[in-house]
Design a protein around this motif. Structure first.
Motif, short mmCIF file in Angstrom:
data_model
loop_
_atom_site.label_atom_id
_atom_site.label_comp_id
_atom_site.label_asym_id
_atom_site.label_seq_id
_atom_site.Cartn_x
_atom_site.Cartn_y
_atom_site.Cartn_z
N THR A 60 -63.14 51.85 -59.58
CA THR A 60 -64.18 51.87 -60.47
C THR A 60 -64.22 50.49 -61.56
OG1 THR A 60 -65.66 52.82 -62.36
CG2 THR A 60 -63.35 53.16 -62.49
N GLY A 61 -65.15 49.86 -61.58
CA GLY A 61 -65.15 49.00 -62.78
C GLY A 61 -65.32 49.51 -64.29
N THR A 62 -64.74 48.88 -64.96
CA THR A 62 -64.56 49.20 -66.44
C THR A 62 -64.93 48.01 -67.43
OG1 THR A 62 -62.29 48.61 -66.74
CG2 THR A 62 -62.84 51.01 -65.97
N PHE A 63 -65.01 48.45 -68.68
CA PHE A 63 -65.39 47.53 -69.51
C PHE A 63 -64.25 46.38 -69.76
CE2 PHE A 63 -65.99 45.90 -74.14
CZ PHE A 63 -67.24 45.59 -74.00
N TYR A 64 -64.67 45.21 -69.33
CA TYR A 64 -64.00 44.03 -68.95
C TYR A 64 -62.63 44.22 -68.13
CZ TYR A 64 -66.43 40.72 -71.77
OH TYR A 64 -67.57 39.71 -72.08
N GLY A 65 -62.70 44.98 -66.94
CA GLY A 65 -61.66 45.33 -66.43
C GLY A 65 -62.09 46.25 -65.11
N LEU A 66 -60.83 46.71 -64.35
CA LEU A 66 -61.34 47.68 -63.19
C LEU A 66 -60.10 48.69 -63.13
CD1 LEU A 66 -59.45 46.92 -60.51
CD2 LEU A 66 -60.97 45.04 -60.47
N THR A 67 -60.33 49.95 -62.88
CA THR A 67 -59.39 50.98 -62.81
C THR A 67 -59.25 51.53 -61.35
OG1 THR A 67 -59.41 51.49 -65.01
CG2 THR A 67 -58.49 53.13 -63.73
N ILE A 68 -57.89 51.67 -60.52
CA ILE A 68 -57.76 52.46 -59.42
C ILE A 68 -57.20 53.60 -59.74
CG2 ILE A 68 -56.73 52.00 -57.29
CD1 ILE A 68 -56.25 48.96 -58.22
N TYR A 69 -57.72 54.79 -59.44
CA TYR A 69 -56.94 56.05 -59.47
C TYR A 69 -56.26 56.36 -58.08
CZ TYR A 69 -60.09 56.67 -63.55
OH TYR A 69 -60.64 56.55 -64.72
N ARG A 70 -54.96 56.52 -58.09
CA ARG A 70 -54.24 56.63 -56.93
C ARG A 70 -53.55 58.23 -56.58
NH1 ARG A 70 -53.31 51.47 -54.68
NH2 ARG A 70 -53.54 49.69 -55.94
N PRO A 71 -53.52 58.71 -55.63
CA PRO A 71 -52.84 60.03 -55.47
C PRO A 71 -51.27 59.60 -55.40
CG PRO A 71 -53.49 59.63 -53.35
CD PRO A 71 -54.20 58.17 -54.21
N LYS A 72 -50.60 60.62 -56.32
CA LYS A 72 -49.08 60.41 -56.27
C LYS A 72 -48.46 60.67 -54.90
CE LYS A 72 -48.40 61.18 -61.13
NZ LYS A 72 -47.56 61.93 -62.02
N ASP A 109 -63.66 49.78 -82.57
CA ASP A 109 -62.89 50.57 -83.64
C ASP A 109 -63.24 51.90 -83.57
OD1 ASP A 109 -61.68 48.20 -84.11
OD2 ASP A 109 -62.71 47.65 -85.92
N GLU A 110 -64.59 52.32 -83.52
CA GLU A 110 -65.02 53.64 -83.39
C GLU A 110 -64.59 54.29 -82.31
OE1 GLU A 110 -69.19 56.13 -84.01
OE2 GLU A 110 -69.28 54.23 -84.23
N LEU A 111 -64.64 53.76 -81.29
CA LEU A 111 -64.63 54.45 -79.90
C LEU A 111 -63.40 53.76 -79.16
CD1 LEU A 111 -68.18 54.73 -78.93
CD2 LEU A 111 -66.68 56.53 -79.80
N PRO A 112 -61.91 53.90 -79.64
CA PRO A 112 -60.84 53.10 -79.14
C PRO A 112 -60.66 53.41 -77.59
CG PRO A 112 -60.23 55.17 -80.27
CD PRO A 112 -61.52 54.92 -80.35
N ASN A 113 -61.18 54.22 -76.85
CA ASN A 113 -60.90 54.40 -75.36
C ASN A 113 -61.86 53.58 -74.59
OD1 ASN A 113 -58.73 56.07 -75.98
ND2 ASN A 113 -60.27 58.03 -76.01
N SER A 114 -62.59 52.74 -75.39
CA SER A 114 -63.87 52.16 -74.71
C SER A 114 -63.34 51.14 -73.32
CB SER A 114 -64.67 51.28 -75.38
OG SER A 114 -65.16 52.07 -76.63
N CYS A 115 -62.20 50.99 -73.41
CA CYS A 115 -61.73 49.96 -72.12
C CYS A 115 -61.75 50.74 -70.70
CB CYS A 115 -60.55 49.32 -72.45
SG CYS A 115 -60.86 47.74 -73.65
N GLU A 116 -61.93 52.15 -70.88
CA GLU A 116 -61.85 52.74 -69.46
C GLU A 116 -63.36 53.25 -69.15
OE1 GLU A 116 -59.84 53.31 -67.00
OE2 GLU A 116 -58.22 51.96 -67.83
#
Length: 361
Positions: A349-361, A325-332
């Motif tokens: 990259t792995g994230t907090f209970y997930g993973l994120t892919i950064y792709r070029p447009k 609640d204090e740090l709402p962006n925590s899932c990244e």
């Protein structure tokens, strides 16, 4: 500053508390590169100094490695005295004095013998007599260390040149040292003779007695707090001719709190999952000079209901919810995960209970 534990065991700055680590085995040998010279005390019939012991008037049981129990230093010389008593829950058979810290002071270390075999130890400021820390393993460590078989095991100790306090037990040795502030020995990214190091030391004190797995989670999440997040990245290169390392650049502002960085030779960039004012994203640092070239962040960083369901099923949601609640962006939050250069100019990259892919447009 408080103490933490892991078992060989590790106390930090002179005013700091105690931290622990565990080693089984016999004698811990000095690591490569540690001090191998010592200042010989003045005095007749003085045995050679030991370069691996604390450089102090009394750094081990019976004073030193020759166990002579005598000293070349001056002691009390009259009955004109003041006294000070410090209560501790046990009997300190011996006490070892540290070398001088950066501020010129010293501390005294000691372990305690008692009828319950609590295996306690303490750290006292030499000048003021202030009890800096009292470390009882069962209160700090989960699970607690094994109990001994009574007797006076743990009474005869050594304090080494690097501030490590060795306590022999039944069939193991505990090693303690000064505690430092939620510390991570981050993996180093390497390209050729160049290496990338990021600072992971949080500026935050956690309450004692937290289970290690939850403490690790909280430490990762707290990296998203701009007030607590560590800052700093540095390129250090090895010179094979001089056989020395030197700093090429340092960026003191960038914050890569817990993610493992990577390097792309073709792009000329070093990457890390970074936080900026509590927002997470992929940051590219110029490999030649350390300047930040870009910071790319996902639009939605809040935790999904699905992810919160995973936490609830694991029994951790109630404990972590106040921090989320204090740090709402925590899932990244990168949460100790590697930053990987993937196919097609992507960053994964792995994230907090997930993973994120950064792709070029």
């Amino acid at each position: 500053m408080k103490c933490t534990a892991s078992r060989v065991r590790l106390l930090s700055q002179r005013a700091g508390l105690i931290t622990a680590g565990i080693a089984t085995g016999l004698v811990l040998l000095p690591a490569a590169g540690e001090a191998r010279e010592c200042k010989q005390p003045r005095g007749q019939q003085e045995p050679p100094c030991n370069p691996y012991l604390a450089e102090s008037p009394w750094g081990a049981s019976h004073r030193g490695s020759y166990a002579q129990g005598s000293s070349s230093f001056r002691g009390l010389e009259s009955d004109k005295i003041t006294t000070q008593h410090i209560a501790v829950p046990g009997l300190p058979i011996t006490m070892d004095f540290s070398g001088r810290y950066d501020d010129g002071g010293r501390v005294a270390w000691g372990s305690l013998v008692d009828s319950t075999d609590a295996q306690g130890l303490f750290k006292v400021d030499v000048e003021s007599g202030e009890l800096i820390d009292l470390y009882i393993p069962a209160d700090r460590e989960q699970p607690p260390p094994p109990a001994g078989q009574g007797g006076i095991t743990g009474a005869y100790n050594i304090l080494d040149r690097n501030g490590r306090f060795y306590v022999p037990r039944e069939r193991w040795i505990d090693v303690y040292t000064d505690a430092v502030t939620s510390l991570s020995e981050q993996s180093v990214a390497v390209r050729g003779y160049g290496t990338l190091h990021v600072n992971n030391a949080l500026d935050y004190d956690f309450e004692d007695g937290l289970p290690p797995i939850l403490l690790n989670a909280l430490a990762a999440l707290r990296g998203g707090d701009p007030a607590a997040a560590p800052r700093g990245a540095e390129r250090i290169d090895w010179n094979p001719r001089t056989r020395r390392c030197s700093s090429v650049w340092a960026n003191p502002k960038v914050s890569i709190p817990n993610g493992i960085p990577s390097i792309s030779q073709r792009s000329g960039l070093a990457y890390g999952i970074s936080q900026s004012r509590g927002v997470w994203g992929a940051r590219g640092l110029n490999w030649k000079n350390g300047r930040s070239e870009f910071f790319a962040s996902p639009i939605d960083q809040h935790c999904s209901e699905e992810m919160l369901g995973f936490l609830e099923a694991a029994g951790a949601l109630a404990f972590l919810q106040p921090t989320l609640d204090e740090l709402p962006n925590s899932c990244e939050n990168s949460t100790y995960a590697a930053t990987e250069v993937g196919p097609g100019k992507t960053i994964w990259t792995g994230t907090f209970y997930g993973l994120t892919i950064y792709r070029p447009k």
